[in-house]
Design a protein around this motif. Structure first.
Motif, short mmCIF file in Angstrom:
data_model
loop_
_atom_site.label_atom_id
_atom_site.label_comp_id
_atom_site.label_asym_id
_atom_site.label_seq_id
_atom_site.Cartn_x
_atom_site.Cartn_y
_atom_site.Cartn_z
N TYR A 3 12.82 5.06 12.29
CA TYR A 3 12.77 3.69 11.43
C TYR A 3 12.59 2.68 12.30
O TYR A 3 12.06 1.59 12.20
CB TYR A 3 14.29 3.47 10.80
N ALA A 7 9.69 0.03 12.31
CA ALA A 7 9.74 -1.43 12.33
C ALA A 7 8.86 -2.12 13.29
O ALA A 7 8.21 -2.99 13.10
CB ALA A 7 11.33 -1.76 12.12
N VAL A 10 4.97 -1.31 12.95
CA VAL A 10 4.26 -2.29 12.07
C VAL A 10 4.25 -3.63 12.50
O VAL A 10 3.07 -4.11 12.16
CB VAL A 10 5.09 -2.00 10.68
N THR A 11 5.01 -4.11 13.01
CA THR A 11 5.16 -5.51 13.55
C THR A 11 3.87 -5.70 14.63
O THR A 11 3.08 -6.67 14.39
CB THR A 11 6.47 -6.01 13.99
N THR B 110 10.04 -5.22 7.51
CA THR B 110 10.99 -4.53 8.24
C THR B 110 12.35 -4.57 7.82
O THR B 110 13.24 -3.62 8.04
CB THR B 110 11.08 -5.59 9.69
N ILE B 113 12.87 -1.39 5.85
CA ILE B 113 13.16 -0.09 6.58
C ILE B 113 14.70 -0.35 7.25
O ILE B 113 15.09 1.06 7.13
CB ILE B 113 11.99 -0.43 7.79
N LYS B 116 16.73 0.86 4.15
CA LYS B 116 16.51 2.41 3.98
C LYS B 116 17.57 3.12 4.98
O LYS B 116 18.10 3.91 4.55
CB LYS B 116 15.18 2.71 4.22
N GLY B 117 17.42 2.70 6.15
CA GLY B 117 18.46 3.41 7.13
C GLY B 117 19.83 3.13 6.87
O GLY B 117 20.47 4.00 7.61
#
Lengths: 44, 240
Positions: A3, A7, A10-11, B110, B113, B116-117
């Protein structure tokens, strides 16, 4: 961990892609403007 | 040509020349900061409650602050445009909104994400998330309006007012957690000293790097807006 990587990836990819696109458009427009300017200088 | 809305644009203002000159050094600064940012995030301690996923903290809030900054700058551009009717401030507002929506979109990617975690789901209709989605739609609509309406003082005036009204959502977005205190799943706003030991530096680096990234993208985009306008003006002159 996946995860966190997602994150940050993607950024980084989005910002990089956006920055590259805008930078390339700026370069193209600057080139076009410069060529127009030299045309005017050469041909009056 | 006098009836052409493009003919009234005043180009190459000191503001735009300054922005074009500043972009290069800011870009180099961004590269240096980005390297330091990655290093501090990798070295940051693992949170004892959330585990490694807490490291999203070093990117998610800085993206939110970038989004806020972009939308506040859109409103400032609108206010100055309405006061002075100088077109470069309209272009300032457009560039700010676009970079702001980029940061807002990434904040909204973000966040889920992280959710979800930790919460076990991508999205919930929590007050903070709902107002953030509304803020995103408001400024997305601003950009859609700008792309379809074309140039001209009337569009610029309408967009300026829209951008100024839209920015009122930012204090609501920030304080909505406190307003709906017991019903909000989203963590509280960060306060001074609320970070654990060793987490301050990566958070600072995240904010600094993404702030400089915001400035760099804004400077590039602002110059592009002026260059596009000049290219459109040249085309208009050639046709007339």
């Amino acid at each position: 961990v996946s995860y966190v990587i997602a994150a940050y990836a993607v950024t980084a990819l989005s910002l990089g892609f956006y920055g590259l696109n805008v930078w390339r458009e700026r370069s193209a427009l600057r080139r076009e403007e410069a060529s127009r300017g030299s045309d005017i200088a050469n041909h009056g | 040509l006098a009836s052409d809305p493009l003919a009234s644009y005043r180009l190459d203002s000191a503001l735009e020349r300054g922005a074009a000159r500043a972009a290069g050094p800011v870009g180099w600064l961004l590269l240096v900061l980005a390297a330091g940012y990655v290093w501090t995030v990798v070295q940051a301690p693992i949170d004892s409650v959330q585990g490694v996923i807490q490291k999203i903290l070093y990117v998610h809030p800085p993206l939110a602050y970038g989004a806020y900054l972009g939308f506040v700058m859109t409103a400032i551009g609108g206010i100055v445009y309405l006061a002075q009717e100088r077109e470069e401030w309209d272009r300032f507002a457009i560039a700010s909104a676009e970079v702001g929506i980029l940061f807002c979109t990434l904040m909204m990617v973000t966040g889920p994400i992280w959710g979800k975690g930790t919460w076990g789901r991508w999205w919930t209709w929590d007050p903070r998330l709902t107002v953030t989605l509304l803020l995103w739609f408001v400024y997305l609509a601003y950009l859609v309006l700008r792309s379809f309406a074309g140039p001209g003082a009337r569009t610029a005036r309408f967009a300026a007012v829209y951008g100024i009204v839209g920015v009122l959502l930012i204090p609501l977005n920030y304080y909505v957690i406190e307003i709906f205190d017991d019903r909000s799943l989203h963590p509280d706003n960060l306060e001074s000293g609320s970070l654990g030991e060793g987490m301050g530096l990566p958070f600072l680096m995240g904010n600094l790097t993404l702030f400089v990234a915001f400035v760099y993208f804004f400077l590039l985009r602002f110059e592009v807006e002026g260059l596009r306008m000049r290219a459109a003006l040249r085309l208009s002159e050639e046709r007339s």
